[in-house]
Design an enzyme around this catalytic site. Structure first.
Site, PDB file in Angstrom:
ATOM      1  N   PRO A   2      13.387  15.917  -9.597  1.00 55.11           N
ATOM      2  CA  PRO A   2      12.494  15.025 -10.339  1.00 55.11           C
ATOM      3  C   PRO A   2      11.904  13.914  -9.471  1.00 55.11           C
ATOM      4  O   PRO A   2      12.626  13.084  -8.924  1.00 55.11           O
ATOM      5  CB  PRO A   2      13.397  14.432 -11.429  1.00 55.11           C
ATOM      6  CG  PRO A   2      14.693  15.183 -11.349  1.00 55.11           C
ATOM      7  CD  PRO A   2      14.778  15.744  -9.978  1.00 55.11           C
ATOM      8  N   GLU A   3      10.601  13.954  -9.320  1.00 51.86           N
ATOM      9  CA  GLU A   3       9.865  12.869  -8.663  1.00 51.86           C
ATOM     10  C   GLU A   3       9.010  12.216  -9.746  1.00 51.86           C
ATOM     11  O   GLU A   3       9.201  12.504 -10.929  1.00 51.86           O
ATOM     12  CB  GLU A   3       8.998  13.437  -7.529  1.00 51.86           C
ATOM     13  CG  GLU A   3       9.820  14.207  -6.502  1.00 51.86           C
ATOM     14  CD  GLU A   3       8.978  14.782  -5.366  1.00 51.86           C
ATOM     15  OE1 GLU A   3       7.910  14.254  -5.065  1.00 51.86           O
ATOM     16  OE2 GLU A   3       9.408  15.792  -4.788  1.00 51.86           O
TER      17      GLU A   3
END
Length: 274
Positions: A2-3
DNA sequence: CAATCGTCCTGCGGGC
DNA sequence: TGCCCGCAGGACGATT
């Protein structure tokens, strides 16, 4: 992993589902996930509280409560926030179960790197400072001029690892840093001080474009990432370099190379990226 | 100041 | 078939 686009997807999905709802119960099944506060104090802060709204800064998610407390969550590599039916049983790697009246929210973490902290909502700015986070890439004050000014402070550094430095700009991780370098035609090891005005502009626009597109497609499910409803994001087919080492460059057809840069796998095209 | 290394942790893939 | 080994990866602290 997750960015910014993946965390933003989760924020938007959870917002629709949990704002205005009251947390009825909290089960901490892996005590190390809660930092700074004991698991019992964590529960005490949350149970009975209504969710006011959700925020995001870089890769951090903020769940703001009616009692002026905020749950800060970092999903790290493989954390998941999932809306589940009322009767769904927790899984092996479910670390926290938030019970609501008609559904549950699970925090699952396949690598157990993620964490949660409780802070005072009024102290969010102070918290970001303590965590040494720079402005979010999509924050209001961000523009090409600001971007250049921030990166300019690290003139001697290589662009790709520097884009991932959360103390400069928050939200860019290993996937989008590589994609932006490719789109901008820049070698990941180029020193920031050697970038021309035009190259800075290309890099900034590439980051904005690629991350906006990724938010629209609910993120890139390259590893463990799934959204709040358990679905994979649709951005993977649009990745031009990440995970494509050894495959032909989509622009010039030569074989994409991979090397470790600052400890992170980095794929680039030696033909297109200078 | 810049870069690298070890650490945290689990699943997965390669090798045999 | 099954076991062992090693690796990936965000961020931090320590070290070069």
């Amino acid at each position: 992993m997750p960015e910014l686009p993946e965390v933003e997807t989760i924020r938007r999905q959870l917002s629709r589902k949990i704002i205005g709802k009251t947390i009825k119960s909290v089960k901490v099944r892996y005590s190390k996930v809660v930092r700074k506060t004991s698991a019992s104090a964590f529960r005490r802060f949350l149970v009975g509280q209504k969710i006011k709204n959700l925020g995001r800064h870089g890769k951090l998610l903020f769940i703001r409560l009616a009692n002026s407390k905020t749950i800060v969550i970092h999903l790290k590599l493989a954390g998941r926030l999932l809306i589940e039916k009322k009767d769904t049983a927790p899984r092996k790697l479910t670390e926290v179960v938030f019970g609501f009246k008609n559904f549950q929210m699970f925090y699952d973490d396949l690598r157990r790197f993620g964490w949660m902290k409780i802070i005072s909502t009024s102290d969010e700015a102070g918290f970001l400072e303590k965590e040494k986070l720079g402005p979010d890439f999509f924050s209001r004050g961000m523009n090409l001029k600001k971007f250049k000014e921030i990166l300019g402070k690290r003139g001697k550094s290589k662009i790709k690892p520097t884009l991932m430095d959360q103390s400069l700009i928050a939200g860019i991780g290993n996937i989008y840093a590589q994609e932006a370098c490719f789109t901008a035609g820049l070698h990941p090891e180029r020193k920031i001080s050697t970038l021309s005005k035009g190259e800075f502009s290309k890099l900034y626009n590439a980051l904005a474009r690629v991350m906006k597109r990724a938010v629209g497609l609910h993120g890139a499910s390259t590893d463990a990432y799934i959204d709040a409803f358990g679905k994979k994001g649709s951005f993977v087919p649009l990745l031009k370099v990440y995970g494509r080492e050894g495959e032909p460059c989509l622009r010039c057809k030569i074989k994409l190379k991979k090397q470790i840069l600052a400890g992170r796998g980095t794929v680039w095209c030696s033909g297109c990226q200078k």
